[in-house]
Enzyme design. Structure first.
Site, PDB file in Angstrom:
ATOM      1  N   SER A 113       0.619  -1.242  -0.109  1.00 49.06           N
ATOM      2  CA  SER A 113      -0.175   0.129  -0.035  1.00 49.06           C
ATOM      3  C   SER A 113       0.926   1.214  -0.096  1.00 49.06           C
ATOM      4  CB  SER A 113      -0.854   0.070   1.180  1.00 49.06           C
ATOM      5  OG  SER A 113      -1.780   0.946   1.004  1.00 49.06           O
ATOM      6  N   HIS A 114       0.691   1.946   1.065  1.00 48.42           N
ATOM      7  CA  HIS A 114       1.239   3.532   1.131  1.00 48.42           C
ATOM      8  C   HIS A 114       2.724   3.257   1.575  1.00 48.42           C
ATOM      9  CE1 HIS A 114      -0.128   2.099   4.905  1.00 48.42           C
ATOM     10  NE2 HIS A 114       0.689   2.765   5.477  1.00 48.42           N
ATOM     11  N   ASP A 277      -2.898   6.436  -3.285  1.00 43.90           N
ATOM     12  CA  ASP A 277      -1.788   5.452  -2.666  1.00 43.90           C
ATOM     13  C   ASP A 277      -1.058   4.633  -3.592  1.00 43.90           C
ATOM     14  OD1 ASP A 277      -3.799   3.930  -2.331  1.00 43.90           O
ATOM     15  OD2 ASP A 277      -2.859   3.081  -0.208  1.00 43.90           O
ATOM     16  N   ASP A 279      -1.630   1.320  -3.950  1.00 38.47           N
ATOM     17  CA  ASP A 279      -2.536   0.191  -4.346  1.00 38.47           C
ATOM     18  C   ASP A 279      -3.702   0.854  -4.812  1.00 38.47           C
ATOM     19  OD1 ASP A 279      -2.840   0.701  -1.793  1.00 38.47           O
ATOM     20  OD2 ASP A 279      -3.816  -1.407  -1.251  1.00 38.47           O
ATOM     21  N   ASP A 281      -6.205   2.532  -3.056  1.00 40.73           N
ATOM     22  CA  ASP A 281      -7.416   2.345  -2.316  1.00 40.73           C
ATOM     23  C   ASP A 281      -7.527   3.642  -1.473  1.00 40.73           C
ATOM     24  OD1 ASP A 281      -5.187   1.866  -0.542  1.00 40.73           O
ATOM     25  OD2 ASP A 281      -6.280  -0.049   0.182  1.00 40.73           O
ATOM     26  N   ARG A 282      -6.544   4.496  -1.310  1.00 41.64           N
ATOM     27  CA  ARG A 282      -6.744   5.815  -0.536  1.00 41.64           C
ATOM     28  C   ARG A 282      -6.937   6.918  -1.451  1.00 41.64           C
ATOM     29  NH1 ARG A 282      -2.676   5.687   4.677  1.00 41.64           N
ATOM     30  NH2 ARG A 282      -2.912   3.564   5.215  1.00 41.64           N
ATOM     31  N   LYS A 376     -11.823  -0.239   0.406  1.00 47.72           N
ATOM     32  CA  LYS A 376     -11.800   1.211   0.212  1.00 47.72           C
ATOM     33  C   LYS A 376     -11.238   1.716  -1.185  1.00 47.72           C
ATOM     34  CE  LYS A 376      -7.515   2.199   2.740  1.00 47.72           C
ATOM     35  NZ  LYS A 376      -6.996   0.764   3.255  1.00 47.72           N
TER      36      LYS A 376
HETATM   37  C1  VG1 Z   1      -3.065   1.913   8.296  1.00 46.54           C
HETATM   38  C2  VG1 Z   1      -4.497   2.873   8.551  1.00 46.54           C
HETATM   39  C3  VG1 Z   1      -5.752   1.893   8.350  1.00 46.54           C
HETATM   40  C4  VG1 Z   1      -5.673   1.259   7.090  1.00 46.54           C
HETATM   41  C5  VG1 Z   1      -4.512   0.527   6.744  1.00 46.54           C
HETATM   42  C6  VG1 Z   1      -4.478  -0.147   5.620  1.00 46.54           C
HETATM   43  O1  VG1 Z   1      -3.266   0.714   9.296  1.00 46.54           O
HETATM   44  O2  VG1 Z   1      -4.320   3.521   9.984  1.00 46.54           O
HETATM   45  O3  VG1 Z   1      -6.976   2.853   8.791  1.00 46.54           O
HETATM   46  O4  VG1 Z   1      -6.761   0.611   6.963  1.00 46.54           O
HETATM   47  O5  VG1 Z   1      -3.199   1.306   7.081  1.00 46.54           O
HETATM   48  O6  VG1 Z   1      -4.390   1.095   4.646  1.00 46.54           O
HETATM   49  P1  VG1 Z   1      -2.337   0.995  10.955  1.00 46.54           P
HETATM   50  O7  VG1 Z   1      -2.569  -0.374  11.245  1.00 46.54           O
HETATM   51  O8  VG1 Z   1      -0.868   1.233  10.138  1.00 46.54           O
HETATM   52  O9  VG1 Z   1      -2.761   2.163  11.467  1.00 46.54           O
HETATM   53  V1  VG1 Z   1      -3.695   0.699   3.025  1.00 46.54           V
HETATM   54  O10 VG1 Z   1      -4.002   1.763   1.813  1.00 46.54           O
HETATM   55  O11 VG1 Z   1      -2.228  -0.064   3.546  1.00 46.54           O
HETATM   56  O12 VG1 Z   1      -4.164  -0.759   2.551  1.00 46.54           O
HETATM   57 CO    CO Z   2      -3.678   1.273   0.288  1.00 49.92          CO
END
Ligand code: VG1
Ligand code: CO
Length: 543
Positions: A113-114, A277, A279, A281-282, A376
């Site tokens: 992801s990010h 982001d 992938d 989804d954000r 998302k």
């Molecule tokens: C973070 C965010 C959470 C989100 C998750 C995955 O998790 O706070 O809201 O669902 O990333 O997002 P954490 O446990 O680091 O707070 V993504 O865009 O990585 O799939």
């Molecule tokens: Co993501």
């Protein structure tokens, strides 16, 4: 077909976090490591023989390699068909849609992801179930248990498949279909939103800019915003996915998408700016001269969703993760629909969406989505905003101010302390948790605590219970403070501190966020002694 059974020993650190297993690439490159996790997923599933598996990822370093491994392992384990995004690419929401549309048994989404990408950066693997959503906690617990006892994996012995050419062929007795990653998803968007209205808005001079951050949404944005809606291609930045995201964090926040923020605050700024982001989804949403917090964006989208064709019948309910601000709750109250508060992570929304108990969901971390998929969805949020703007014919700033005037403004901020010592982070949480029960009625600076607890979620659909989902401290007058440790990081621990305060008075809704939250920020330090435990004087990232 030649199937090899390869003996391995379990790896002790394969516990899925908030969103799948995330580790540094060299960890995934440890011989047998990736295979052990994928085999543990397959071993935890029942009844997939002959069924379809969707495979795709965000294009980061190591994506293609793991896709080849996953295809060979799917064949060896008895899947009948795999659907793979061309070039190994599928955004997370597009993968969710493809699983649902094709009636697949499930899917493997390869993404961190990010988090940054590259040979020494992050990689991730996540399993999604047949509804298109992330595996629920019950399944991720089973997968983790399986990783502790696994002693072999199965892999077929065929050559790498050509990921770059769409088409169907056979490999190891299994059908392999390489599919266009964008087309189905773009068509789904056309069923939800008024593309004619958005095209006229843009043709009429409304300027839209998008930053794909060299991540997976580039091709999606170019097709949907560029070709289908007429956004000037020069205003779609960083649209080519790169294995290392150009060396940046593909995290659409005010730190990592600062270039977009600066463009949107300039005198000659476009009318609407967005980013997504790694992938896809954000979403980050910024109007000309105004940043919209994800919590506010969720509330404003929910309040206006009926203006888009896909939601004209209204919402069944709204769901938000616990740390997300209460702004959406006020909208649910006005609409007279159910409001749900879930733990962090999209996997907790799946049951509610499947049961028809909510239509729109969101998280403070820039995640918003609806029942069109079970993830998302960054571009979905961009399109819903554009649809609303096309109908209301007002500027972003006016829409946001109207919302605050009607519902009050919820000042909101998150402070992250990244890569801190894991032991110290756990001690901070333990110390704070130990004192929670005696906190009620305590004076902290100008605030008085009302109650405090460790958030427990009772899933109203399947009755499951999730403990330890974050520490909450409520103050008299409605301010709130939340502490939790991240479940997506790959080095040390990350402490997240979430602050909010509701301001109903329109004459007080124009303050700078950190200043408006100063008493809550001070209370966080007083109650949790962040400086003492982390050795940090300031957060790494403020959003
Ligand atoms: C973070 C965010 C959470 C989100 C998750 C995955 O998790 O706070 O809201 O669902 O990333 O997002 P954490 O446990 O680091 O707070 V993504 O865009 O990585 O799939
Ligand atoms: Co993501």
């Amino acid at each position: 077909m030649m199937i090899r059974t390869v003996k391995i020993s379990p790896f002790p650190d394969q516990k899925p976090g908030t969103s799948g297993l995330r580790k540094k690439v060299p960890v995934f490159q440890t011989p047998g490591y990736t295979e052990a996790f994928i085999q543990s997923i397959f071993d935890s599933l029942d009844g997939f023989k002959g069924e379809t598996l969707v495979i795709g990822g965000d294009g980061r370093y190591y994506n293609r390699h793991v896709i080849q491994t996953a295809i060979r392992m799917a064949a060896a384990n008895g899947f009948g068909r795999v659907l793979v995004g061309q070039g190994g690419i599928l955004s997370t929401p597009a993968a969710s849609h493809l699983i649902r549309k094709s009636g697949a048994f499930g899917g493997l989404i390869l993404s961190a992801s990010h988090n940054p990408g590259g040979p020494t950066e992050d990689f991730g693997i996540k399993y999604n179930i047949s509804n298109g959503g992330p595996a629920p906690e019950k399944l991720t617990d089973e997968i983790f248990a399986r990783t502790g006892e696994i002693d072999r994996y199965l892999i077929a012995g065929f050559d790498d498949v050509n990921l770059d050419q769409t088409g169907t062929f056979e490999a190891g007795g299994m059908a392999v279909e390489i599919v266009d990653p964008v087309a189905d998803y773009a068509d789904l968007m056309e069923t939800l939103f008024d593309f004619d209205a958005m095209r006229s808005l843009i043709a009429g001079g409304f300027k839209v800019t998008f930053d794909a951050m060299h991540a997976v949404t580039g091709p999606y944005a170019s097709e949907i915003l560029g070709r289908r809606l007429g956004v000037d291609s020069k205003l779609i930045y960083n649209a080519t996915p790169l294995e290392d995201f150009g060396g940046h964090h593909p995290d659409p926040n005010l730190v990592h998408a600062k270039a977009l923020f600066d463009r949107m605050m300039a005198d000659d700024a476009p009318d609407f700016g967005a980013a997504s982001d790694g992938d896809g989804d954000r979403n980050l949403i910024i109007g000309k001269g105004i940043f919209v917090t994800p919590s506010d964006s969720l509330a404003i989208l929910a309040a206006n969703a009926h203006l888009a064709p896909g939601y004209k019948g209204g919402l069944k309910g709204i769901a938000r993760s616990m740390p997300t601000s209460g702004a959406a709750d006020r909208v649910a109250e006005k609409l007279g629909v159910e409001m749900h508060e879930t733990p962090t992570g999209w996997k907790f929304f799946g049951n509610l969406l499947d049961a028809g108990r909510c239509t729109i969901c969101g998280e403070e971390s820039a995640g918003t989505g609806s029942d069109h998929v079970r993830e998302k969805d960054g571009l979905w949020a961009v399109l819903l905003w554009l649809n609303i703007l096309a109908v209301r014919k007002q500027s972003m700033i006016d829409i946001v101010r109207d919302h605050w005037a009607q519902f009050g403004r919820t000042y909101y901020s998150r402070h992250d302390y990244e890569a801190i010592d894991t032991g110290r982070a756990n001690q901070l949480i333990q110390a704070l948790e130990g004192g929670l029960s005696n906190l009620a009625g305590r004076q902290v600076g100008s605030l008085t605590t009302e109650r405090a607890d460790s958030f427990i979620y009772h899933d109203p659909v399947d009755g499951s219970v999730s403990h330890n989902q974050g520490l909450r401290i409520f103050f008299e007058g409605g301010s709130r403070l939340v502490f939790r440790l991240s479940g997506t990081g790959t080095s040390g621990a990350t402490l997240r501190v979430y602050m909010e305060r509701h301001e109903p008075d329109p004459s007080l809704q124009d303050q700078e966020t950190q200043a408006a939250l100063a008493p809550v920020i001070e209370a966080a330090e007083t109650l949790a002694e962040i400086g003492k435990w982390t050795g940090r004087e300031a957060p790494t990232v403020i959003t």
